[in-house]
Design an enzyme around this catalytic site. Structure first.
Site, PDB file in Angstrom:
ATOM      1  N   CYS A 321      43.379  44.752  32.492  1.00 48.38           N
ATOM      2  CA  CYS A 321      42.947  43.623  33.345  1.00 48.38           C
ATOM      3  C   CYS A 321      42.125  44.265  34.449  1.00 48.38           C
ATOM      4  CB  CYS A 321      44.165  42.888  33.902  1.00 48.38           C
ATOM      5  SG  CYS A 321      45.082  42.012  32.646  1.00 48.38           S
ATOM      6  N   ALA A 322      40.903  44.599  34.148  1.00 46.59           N
ATOM      7  CA  ALA A 322      40.199  45.633  34.918  1.00 46.59           C
ATOM      8  C   ALA A 322      39.332  45.132  36.061  1.00 46.59           C
ATOM      9  CB  ALA A 322      39.336  46.457  33.980  1.00 46.59           C
ATOM     10  N   PRO A 324      37.698  43.627  39.410  1.00 50.41           N
ATOM     11  CA  PRO A 324      36.310  44.101  39.429  1.00 50.41           C
ATOM     12  C   PRO A 324      36.146  45.603  39.198  1.00 50.41           C
ATOM     13  CG  PRO A 324      37.106  43.815  41.678  1.00 50.41           C
ATOM     14  CD  PRO A 324      38.234  43.396  40.769  1.00 50.41           C
ATOM     15  N   GLY A 326      38.240  48.300  40.410  1.00 47.98           N
ATOM     16  CA  GLY A 326      38.678  49.250  41.437  1.00 47.98           C
ATOM     17  C   GLY A 326      39.519  50.375  40.846  1.00 47.98           C
ATOM     18  N   LYS A 327      40.505  50.002  40.045  1.00 46.99           N
ATOM     19  CA  LYS A 327      41.399  51.048  39.501  1.00 46.99           C
ATOM     20  C   LYS A 327      40.739  51.761  38.329  1.00 46.99           C
ATOM     21  CE  LYS A 327      45.284  48.461  41.242  1.00 46.99           C
ATOM     22  NZ  LYS A 327      44.558  47.178  41.451  1.00 46.99           N
ATOM     23  N   ASP A 343      38.444  42.787  30.504  1.00 43.65           N
ATOM     24  CA  ASP A 343      38.777  41.626  31.338  1.00 43.65           C
ATOM     25  C   ASP A 343      38.443  40.359  30.561  1.00 43.65           C
ATOM     26  OD1 ASP A 343      39.632  41.419  34.478  1.00 43.65           O
ATOM     27  OD2 ASP A 343      38.614  39.598  33.803  1.00 43.65           O
ATOM     28  N   ASP A 369      40.660  38.943  25.634  1.00 52.21           N
ATOM     29  CA  ASP A 369      41.988  38.538  26.094  1.00 52.21           C
ATOM     30  C   ASP A 369      42.985  39.651  25.771  1.00 52.21           C
ATOM     31  OD1 ASP A 369      44.387  37.367  26.617  1.00 52.21           O
ATOM     32  OD2 ASP A 369      44.054  35.580  25.379  1.00 52.21           O
ATOM     33  N   CYS A 441      49.969  42.752  42.498  1.00 42.11           N
ATOM     34  CA  CYS A 441      49.914  42.731  43.962  1.00 42.11           C
ATOM     35  C   CYS A 441      50.734  41.525  44.443  1.00 42.11           C
ATOM     36  CB  CYS A 441      48.488  42.729  44.490  1.00 42.11           C
ATOM     37  SG  CYS A 441      47.473  41.391  43.865  1.00 42.11           S
TER      38      CYS A 441
HETATM   39  C1  SAM Z   1      44.678  41.759  39.644  1.00 44.00           C
HETATM   40  S1  SAM Z   1      43.150  41.494  38.931  1.00 44.00           S
HETATM   41  C2  SAM Z   1      42.722  43.127  38.423  1.00 44.00           C
HETATM   42  C3  SAM Z   1      42.191  44.014  39.530  1.00 44.00           C
HETATM   43  C4  SAM Z   1      41.630  45.306  38.973  1.00 44.00           C
HETATM   44  N1  SAM Z   1      42.598  46.020  38.188  1.00 44.00           N
HETATM   45  C5  SAM Z   1      41.116  46.219  40.059  1.00 44.00           C
HETATM   46  O1  SAM Z   1      41.803  47.146  40.472  1.00 44.00           O
HETATM   47  O2  SAM Z   1      39.965  46.009  40.507  1.00 44.00           O
HETATM   48  C6  SAM Z   1      43.589  40.765  37.425  1.00 44.00           C
HETATM   49  C7  SAM Z   1      42.443  40.600  36.435  1.00 44.00           C
HETATM   50  O3  SAM Z   1      43.012  40.173  35.202  1.00 44.00           O
HETATM   51  C8  SAM Z   1      42.060  39.386  34.532  1.00 44.00           C
HETATM   52  N2  SAM Z   1      42.789  38.662  33.465  1.00 44.00           N
HETATM   53  C9  SAM Z   1      43.571  37.577  33.591  1.00 44.00           C
HETATM   54  N3  SAM Z   1      44.102  37.252  32.395  1.00 44.00           N
HETATM   55  C10 SAM Z   1      43.640  38.163  31.505  1.00 44.00           C
HETATM   56  C11 SAM Z   1      43.809  38.355  30.099  1.00 44.00           C
HETATM   57  N4  SAM Z   1      44.570  37.534  29.380  1.00 44.00           N
HETATM   58  N5  SAM Z   1      43.177  39.379  29.506  1.00 44.00           N
HETATM   59  C12 SAM Z   1      42.387  40.220  30.240  1.00 44.00           C
HETATM   60  N6  SAM Z   1      42.185  40.072  31.561  1.00 44.00           N
HETATM   61  C13 SAM Z   1      42.808  39.070  32.188  1.00 44.00           C
HETATM   62  C14 SAM Z   1      41.476  38.532  35.627  1.00 44.00           C
HETATM   63  O4  SAM Z   1      40.199  38.035  35.256  1.00 44.00           O
HETATM   64  C15 SAM Z   1      41.408  39.530  36.788  1.00 44.00           C
HETATM   65  O5  SAM Z   1      40.143  40.121  36.845  1.00 44.00           O
END
Ligand code: SAM
Length: 513
Positions: A321-322, A324, A326-327, A343, A369, A441
């Protein structure tokens, strides 16, 4: 030319009404004209940090609910009038003690101290302050850009003037409502009290503060020591944070940061900067044949060595779930790896690509997904998976004060079910002996410990390794709780957590070989 206060109030009232209607500020703020954005953001953030009280005051002052935009304008202005009176009172008393009136009689000494600390912290950045008569005049003038009927002039004028006259009594009455007193929705307060009976008051107080700006130095472009020098030369005070981080004494627009365009740094809270070293540290420790002991403060170089002198095969990592990114970027700055950044949302995938480009990093960016790997997975197992799951964002209220008012109580169970589904769907993609870091978070137990405990009970090949567990804002190291707390107390994860961070949850799992 500075925009007129009436125009700023009108724009801020529109945003507040948008939040009341369920819209996130992250989408509404960028739509503002650039000349209005900084001032309006300051106004609306301040309003959200005092909204519980101003909503209660507005209800006391208006017998009938006004139209949503007028309600938002009134609440915004009541908050500002209250701030002006608070500061004037404190100045008269010769200290910030004038704010004592806000402390509920029932609050414990610890809560009172935390509340005081939160007020002191609110002095930087300062609350927007304007004289009361200017605020009343400009709020009435804001009806025009809001296209509200002139007939509302009388109501707005009368409510605000009555508040100025009767502030002490109205405030005392409003503060009987716990939502006004603690500036959190009631269900959120009750959940925090159940989940963190020892810490809820500190969390609530921390949520009222502005978070510090923390940067992550891109170690492929600069050392942290060099970057601190660059900041010093630019006249910015800063202190080291963890392995790669730098905390600024004062926030700055990113364009003013040395080397921003060249990808020297990214903005990332200290808690989020723990993910990459935790995951890579576990992989490193396993490669060296040692019992897994993640050491975030040491910084990770995983993927490069086997400890036997032979070059290790390139690590294959999935950031599930990458966006924007950051990690993702931190992992790539620290390790030579084949990294898949996945994502669900195409627009957010573009942001990953854009951020990686600025930092000079490369990943396989996939849009798909995570709960349904069939369409995007090539069938090759991963050595390590980061699941930074979608969550309530209840740990980052300091940075996103709208989150408090956007969530609904039913969201938490729904999010926990989604998080569990993602964990179950990704586990088969991990090779035996591989590591998965689960992160959110969130400060709610259902989204952290609840998800992981249920998963481990059902998944016999999942073994838990030491990790920070639950980090709570406002509590420093003292708030790391859950089964991993012992590992933390013994120093196994370094001393980074002695600093205040956003609320986060980390659990590290190994797949038994
Ligand atoms: C907490 S944010 C991730 C922040 C990211 N890891 C960073 O450090 O920048 C969660 C992300 O999960 C994505 N997301 C939600 N459901 C998802 C799914 N079923 N499969 C993949 N990504 C998903 C969202 O679009 C969102 O960008």
């Amino acid at each position: 030319m500075k925009p007129a206060l009436a125009d700023q109030l009108a724009a801020a009232a529109r945003l507040l009404a948008a939040v009341a209607a369920g819209q996130s500020l992250s989408t509404a703020l960028p739509a503002l004209p650039p000349s209005l954005r900084p001032g309006v953001q300051a106004l609306v953030f301040d309003a959200l940090r005092h909204w519980g009280l101003s909503m209660a005051l507005r209800r006391l002052l208006c017998r009938q609910a006004p139209p949503p935009l007028a309600a938002a304008l009134l609440e915004l202005t009541l908050g500002l009038l209250d701030a002006a009176a608070e500061v004037a009172g404190a100045a008269e008393a010769g200290s910030v003690a004038g704010a004592d009136a806000a402390i509920p009689a029932t609050a414990s000494a610890a809560a009172a101290a935390a509340y005081q600390a939160s007020l002191r912290h609110l002095a930087t950045p300062p609350r927007p302050l304007y004289p009361a008569h200017t605020l009343v005049d400009q709020a009435v003038a804001a009806l025009r850009p809001l296209r509200l009927p002139p007939a509302l002039k009388g109501l707005v004028n009368a409510c605000l003037r009555r508040f100025v006259r009767e502030r002490a009594a109205l405030r005392a009455q409003a503060l009987r409502d716990p939502v006004a007193r603690w500036n959190h929705p009631l269900w959120w307060l009750e959940q925090l009290q159940r989940d963190h009976p020892q810490h809820w008051e500190q969390i609530v107080a921390a949520n009222q503060r502005a978070a510090p700006m923390v940067l992550r130095v891109n170690r492929r472009r600069s050392s942290r020591a060099d970057y601190l020098q660059h900041l010093k030369q630019a006249g910015q005070e800063a202190t080291p944070w963890g392995a790669d981080g730098v905390q600024l004494a004062q926030p700055l627009p990113v364009e003013q940061l040395p080397g921003w365009a060249q990808g020297w740094v990214s903005v990332q809270d200290g808690a989020a900067q723990l993910a990459a070293p935790l995951l890579l540290g576990a992989v490193d420790a396993a490669a060296l044949g040692a019992p897994s002991q993640p050491e975030p403060s040491a910084g990770a170089s995983a993927g490069a060595s086997t400890g036997l002198g032979a070059p290790a095969p390139r690590l294959r990592i999935l950031d599930a779930c990458a966006a924007p990114g950051g990690k993702t970027a931190h992992l790539l700055e620290a390790a030579d790896a084949e990294l898949w950044a996945l994502d669900l949302e195409p627009q957010r995938c573009e942001r990953i690509a854009h951020n990686l480009q600025r930092l000079g990093l490369q990943a396989q960016v996939r849009c798909g997904d995570a709960a349904d790997p069939g369409p995007w997975w090539d069938g090759q197992p991963f050595d390590a998976i980061l699941l930074d799951a979608p969550c309530s964002a209840s740990g980052i209220v300091r940075r996103h004060p709208d989150v408090l008012w956007l969530r609904r109580p039913t969201d938490i169970a729904q999010l926990a079910a989604q998080q569990r589904r993602l964990l179950e769907a990704l586990w088969p993609l991990l090779r035996p002996g591989g590591h998965l870091l689960y992160a959110t978070c969130s400060v709610f137990v259902a989204e952290g410990e609840g998800v992981v405990q249920a998963f481990v009970q059902q998944q016999s090949d999942a073994q838990r390794l030491p990790a920070p567990g639950q980090l709570l804002p406002g509590c420093g190291a003292g708030a790391t709780i859950g089964p991993d707390a012992a590992a933390h107390a013994s120093g196994a994860i370094g001393d980074n957590l002695a600093r205040e961070t956003d609320g986060f949850f980390y659990a590290l799992l190994r797949k038994r070989a």
